[in-house]
Design an enzyme around this catalytic site. Sequence first.
Site, PDB file in Angstrom:
ATOM      1  N   LYS A  19       0.795  -1.141   0.086  1.00  0.00           N
ATOM      2  CA  LYS A  19       0.148  -0.074  -0.084  1.00  0.00           C
ATOM      3  C   LYS A  19       0.783   1.329   0.166  1.00  0.00           C
ATOM      4  CE  LYS A  19      -0.901  -0.206   4.967  1.00  0.00           C
ATOM      5  NZ  LYS A  19       0.101   0.696   5.606  1.00  0.00           N
ATOM      6  N   ARG A  94      -6.944   3.212  11.427  1.00  0.00           N
ATOM      7  CA  ARG A  94      -6.523   1.938  11.983  1.00  0.00           C
ATOM      8  C   ARG A  94      -7.423   1.283  12.870  1.00  0.00           C
ATOM      9  NH1 ARG A  94      -0.942   1.906  10.328  1.00  0.00           N
ATOM     10  NH2 ARG A  94       0.252   0.095  10.816  1.00  0.00           N
ATOM     11  N   ARG A 133      11.046  -7.243   3.118  1.00  0.00           N
ATOM     12  CA  ARG A 133      11.542  -5.671   3.543  1.00  0.00           C
ATOM     13  C   ARG A 133      12.423  -5.521   4.751  1.00  0.00           C
ATOM     14  NH1 ARG A 133       6.617  -2.074   5.082  1.00  0.00           N
ATOM     15  NH2 ARG A 133       6.685  -2.870   6.935  1.00  0.00           N
ATOM     16  N   ARG A 139      14.140  -2.243   8.969  1.00  0.00           N
ATOM     17  CA  ARG A 139      13.300  -1.643   9.820  1.00  0.00           C
ATOM     18  C   ARG A 139      12.931  -2.653  11.139  1.00  0.00           C
ATOM     19  NH1 ARG A 139       7.498   0.423   7.513  1.00  0.00           N
ATOM     20  NH2 ARG A 139       6.692  -0.616   9.516  1.00  0.00           N
ATOM     21  N   ARG A 150       1.849  -7.327  14.643  1.00  0.00           N
ATOM     22  CA  ARG A 150       1.197  -6.141  13.869  1.00  0.00           C
ATOM     23  C   ARG A 150      -0.018  -7.106  12.913  1.00  0.00           C
ATOM     24  NH1 ARG A 150       6.008  -4.502  10.881  1.00  0.00           N
ATOM     25  NH2 ARG A 150       4.955  -2.709   9.732  1.00  0.00           N
TER      26      ARG A 150
HETATM   27  P1  AMP Z   1       3.159   1.469   9.312  1.00  0.00           P
HETATM   28  O1  AMP Z   1       4.390   2.197   8.663  1.00  0.00           O
HETATM   29  O2  AMP Z   1       1.979   2.145   8.838  1.00  0.00           O
HETATM   30  O3  AMP Z   1       3.132   0.040   9.446  1.00  0.00           O
HETATM   31  O4  AMP Z   1       3.151   2.308  10.890  1.00  0.00           O
HETATM   32  C1  AMP Z   1       4.079   1.707  11.768  1.00  0.00           C
HETATM   33  C2  AMP Z   1       3.666   1.649  13.282  1.00  0.00           C
HETATM   34  O5  AMP Z   1       3.265   3.235  13.505  1.00  0.00           O
HETATM   35  C3  AMP Z   1       2.633   0.882  13.597  1.00  0.00           C
HETATM   36  O6  AMP Z   1       2.896  -0.347  13.831  1.00  0.00           O
HETATM   37  C4  AMP Z   1       1.792   1.714  14.604  1.00  0.00           C
HETATM   38  O7  AMP Z   1       2.779   1.292  15.920  1.00  0.00           O
HETATM   39  C5  AMP Z   1       2.322   3.261  14.348  1.00  0.00           C
HETATM   40  N1  AMP Z   1       1.100   3.807  13.699  1.00  0.00           N
HETATM   41  C6  AMP Z   1       1.067   4.152  12.271  1.00  0.00           C
HETATM   42  N2  AMP Z   1      -0.279   4.462  11.948  1.00  0.00           N
HETATM   43  C7  AMP Z   1      -0.995   4.520  13.058  1.00  0.00           C
HETATM   44  C8  AMP Z   1      -2.392   4.714  13.291  1.00  0.00           C
HETATM   45  N3  AMP Z   1      -3.044   5.034  12.521  1.00  0.00           N
HETATM   46  N4  AMP Z   1      -2.639   4.589  14.728  1.00  0.00           N
HETATM   47  C9  AMP Z   1      -2.026   4.062  15.767  1.00  0.00           C
HETATM   48  N5  AMP Z   1      -0.502   3.696  15.471  1.00  0.00           N
HETATM   49  C10 AMP Z   1      -0.119   3.970  14.100  1.00  0.00           C
END
Ligand code: AMP
Length: 213
Positions: A19, A94, A133, A139, A150
């Site tokens: 995405k 989310r 990744r 990461r 996750r």
């Molecule tokens: P992502 O890059 O979207 O996988 O986000 C990495 C991490 O950031 C997630 O595992 C959460 O810890 C935090 N995070 C990102 N977006 C949100 C959200 N909308 N609500 C809460 N935590 C978030």
Amino acid sequence: MTRPNSARLLIVGPQGSGKGTQGVLVAEAFGAPQIATGDIFRANITGGTELGKRVQAIIEAGDLVSDELTCELVRDRLAQPDAAHGFLLDGFPRNLAQVDDLAEFLDSRGEALDAVIELRVPQDESIARLRQRAIDQGRTDDTEEVIANRLAIYERETAPILDVYRERGLALQIDGVGTLDEVTDRIFASLARRGLTPDADENGDNGDNGAAA
Ligand code: AMP
């Protein structure tokens, strides 16, 4: 007025669904900012900001940052001028509380979402992509244990938001398995069926004059 058609879009899918990559392409085409909450949090961690310090441990564990903090961050970002005509949000909302917060914010501005791009990828495929990744990007939240956490949070907290957007008639279900180009084509075709098409760039205009138009 040569500003490209814009749109207010979400892209939703499990981690490893692609995405992020697709979101950038769609946002660029619509001349709208791509706003990825995960990227914003990570930039704050790297920059050592106060926000970064508050969220670092949560993100490294693969848990969700509080709704309060996240929603405030997104409201501030959406209030910036470049998001006035459109945006593509990646990684937000989310959970259901964030869905409500976003709707309330947009409503207060007389705005609404145009579509929610739902990228569908089977779980074993997204796990395989996340493992890759981890090797490519290193990461800290791409370890086996954190990946499992996750994805579990995605199923429990995030998947239900798609029911809401389906009910509201906003969800565009896209098969996320295939080459990058194949998936991109499916997304644009689906948006076009909704009447959501970025303007053709006839004059070589890149939309930079949008702010002055
Ligand atoms: P992502 O890059 O979207 O996988 O986000 C990495 C991490 O950031 C997630 O595992 C959460 O810890 C935090 N995070 C990102 N977006 C949100 C959200 N909308 N609500 C809460 N935590 C978030």
